[in-house]
Design a protein around this motif. Structure first.
Motif, mmCIF file in Angstrom:
data_model
loop_
_atom_site.group_PDB
_atom_site.id
_atom_site.type_symbol
_atom_site.label_atom_id
_atom_site.label_comp_id
_atom_site.label_asym_id
_atom_site.label_seq_id
_atom_site.Cartn_x
_atom_site.Cartn_y
_atom_site.Cartn_z
ATOM 1 N N ASN A 254 0.793 -1.076 -0.062
ATOM 2 C CA ASN A 254 0.081 -0.144 0.051
ATOM 3 C C ASN A 254 1.038 1.257 0.206
ATOM 4 O O ASN A 254 2.169 1.054 0.280
ATOM 5 C CB ASN A 254 -0.893 0.048 1.211
ATOM 6 C CG ASN A 254 -1.821 -1.274 1.418
ATOM 7 O OD1 ASN A 254 -2.019 -2.123 1.950
ATOM 8 N ND2 ASN A 254 -2.731 -1.234 0.125
ATOM 9 N N LEU A 278 -5.544 -3.428 -2.129
ATOM 10 C CA LEU A 278 -5.575 -4.469 -1.123
ATOM 11 C C LEU A 278 -5.794 -3.908 0.240
ATOM 12 O O LEU A 278 -4.753 -3.075 0.554
ATOM 13 C CB LEU A 278 -4.308 -5.242 -1.482
ATOM 14 C CG LEU A 278 -3.998 -6.643 -0.800
ATOM 15 C CD1 LEU A 278 -3.830 -6.760 0.679
ATOM 16 C CD2 LEU A 278 -5.029 -7.695 -1.406
ATOM 17 N N THR A 282 -0.975 -3.954 7.685
ATOM 18 C CA THR A 282 -0.123 -2.545 8.008
ATOM 19 C C THR A 282 -0.743 -1.217 7.594
ATOM 20 O O THR A 282 -0.565 -0.268 8.442
ATOM 21 C CB THR A 282 1.223 -2.887 7.147
ATOM 22 O OG1 THR A 282 1.558 -4.194 7.071
ATOM 23 C CG2 THR A 282 2.455 -2.083 7.819
ATOM 24 N N SER A 323 3.815 0.300 2.407
ATOM 25 C CA SER A 323 3.468 -0.491 3.605
ATOM 26 C C SER A 323 3.212 -1.902 3.421
ATOM 27 O O SER A 323 2.336 -2.219 2.394
ATOM 28 C CB SER A 323 2.696 -0.012 4.663
ATOM 29 O OG SER A 323 1.331 -0.031 4.091
ATOM 30 N N GLY A 324 3.647 -2.856 4.225
ATOM 31 C CA GLY A 324 3.163 -4.309 4.087
ATOM 32 C C GLY A 324 3.832 -5.256 4.947
ATOM 33 O O GLY A 324 4.889 -4.948 5.392
#
Ligand code: PLP
Ligand code: NAG
Length: 356
Positions: A254, A278, A282, A323-324
């Protein structure tokens, strides 16, 4: 009322497709445990055990099984191989300073997995019973969780159709399984800031599609774009959407923009969950955390390349990051877009959020 009757139907449906309780778990321990490597390349060395749970339309869920990690035997016509009727999850277990192991918000992954299963026409499963089976698997392979505050054990729940026929139809056989591997530390310094290639040539996800589910097909079809990004000297693709080149995601992360917005307000922005994004755990955690800080406006909103470009020109961009679960927070260094290179700025929040 409508809500209640929906709820009751769901409840009834769930109760017939329950897999047997985690209490029925069968455990076969490996007699030849591997030597644990020093934290290796992501996703190549797996732990000693795996969890499998079989389902069929006639028998329902079988008892969960933890067994030595090994190859599986599949019917060559199996519809996960032909039509991509499958999905996966990704979460991590960490070892705390107190030596206890903790999973990071695993129910959010169970929940997301269950939504993906619905979209893939795979059967419903009991989320907390499944999580309990995963907990037992991690407990058995606990020595594989790195003694580190930055590395962890990556947990990969997978759900595939094992339908043994070529018809394009709802599977009557399925397999839920979980494998584990070590996930090394990611370091966040400016030298490692990501470079992104933004080009509307490829689309990751579209309205009405499956971009909001972790289905394998979404990732397999992104490879070509990923390699084209490398040809342009970038590490990842910045996925754009629509005529106005909306910014959606970076690689399999993201994306967040911390900037002074068009109205002069300090804002942390990320695209809204409108079906093409998605819903990252996170992402959700960053939104919750920064909203709690109350230091700046936190918004789920559309962001376009032209808005970003003018913000960069006017030096209104504080930082951008992805972020992930795999990298947690990953600073974005520069973006190649329509032949020009946009350079980002320093990354104070990347460091700060990573430490939270
Ligand atoms: C998994 C994933 C993410 C991140 O989700 P997390 O739950 O934070 O790991 C973001 N984008 C895509 C496309 C993903 O597959
Ligand atoms: C498992 O499959 C891989 C790849 O096909 C093969 O190299 C390996 O030998 C197999 N392992 C066993 C134990 O059969």
């Amino acid at each position: 009322c409508r809500f209640c009757s929906n709820y009751c139907t769901d409840f009834f449906f769930l109760s017939i497709v329950f897999f047997k309780q985690a209490a029925d778990l069968v455990i076969q321990l490996s007699s030849t445990p591997k030597t644990k490597p020093e934290v290796s390349t992501f996703g190549s060395v797996f732990t000693d055990h795996m969890l499998t749970i079989e389902w069929s339309g006639t028998e329902g869920w079988q008892a969960p099984l933890i067994k030595p990690f090994g190859n599986m035997s599949l019917h060559p016509a199996c519809s996960s191989l032909h039509y991509g009727v499958q999905l996966f999850e990704g979460l991590k277990a960490y070892r705390g300073d107190d030596n206890y192991l903790r999973l990071f918000r695993p129910m959010l992954n169970m929940n997301r997995m269950s939504k993906s299963a619905k979209r893939a026409c795979l059967p419903t499963f009991d989320q907390s019973e499944f999580l309990e089976c995963i907990r037992r698997l991690v407990e058995i392979d606990q020595d594989w969780v790195p003694y580190s505050d930055s590395a962890g054990l990556y947990i990969r729940p997978t759900f595939i159709s094992t339908e043994p026929s070529l018809g394009v139809k709802k599977p009557s056989h399925a397999l839920l399984y979980v494998i584990l591997c070590q996930a090394g530390a990611y370091f966040h310094n400016e030298a490692e800031a990501l470079s992104l290639w933004a080009d509307p040539k490829y689309t990751r996800a579209w309205k009405g599609g499956t971009g909001d589910c972790k289905m394998g097909g979404n990732y397999g079809c992104s490879l070509l774009a990923q390699y084209e990004a490398v040809d342009y000297g970038c590490q990842q693709v910045l996925w754009l959407y629509g005529e106005d080149h909306q910014i959606t995601e970076a690689g399999t992360m993201n994306i967040f923009l911390h900037w002074i917005n068009e109205d002069g307000e300090e804002e942390l922005a990320t695209p809204p969950l409108d079906g093409i994004i998605l819903p990252g755990v996170t992402r959700q955690s960053i939104l919750e955390l920064t909203r709690k800080w109350g230091e700046f406006k936190v918004t789920e909103r559309y962001l376009t390349m032209s808005q970003l470009c003018s913000a960069l020109e006017q030096q209104r961009v504080r930082e951008m990051f992805g972020s992930g679960t795999a990298c947690m927070i990953c600073p974005i260094g520069h973006i190649v877009y329509q032949g020009t290179v946009s350079k980002g700025s320093t990354h104070p929040h990347t460091h700060y959020l990573s430490a939270q």
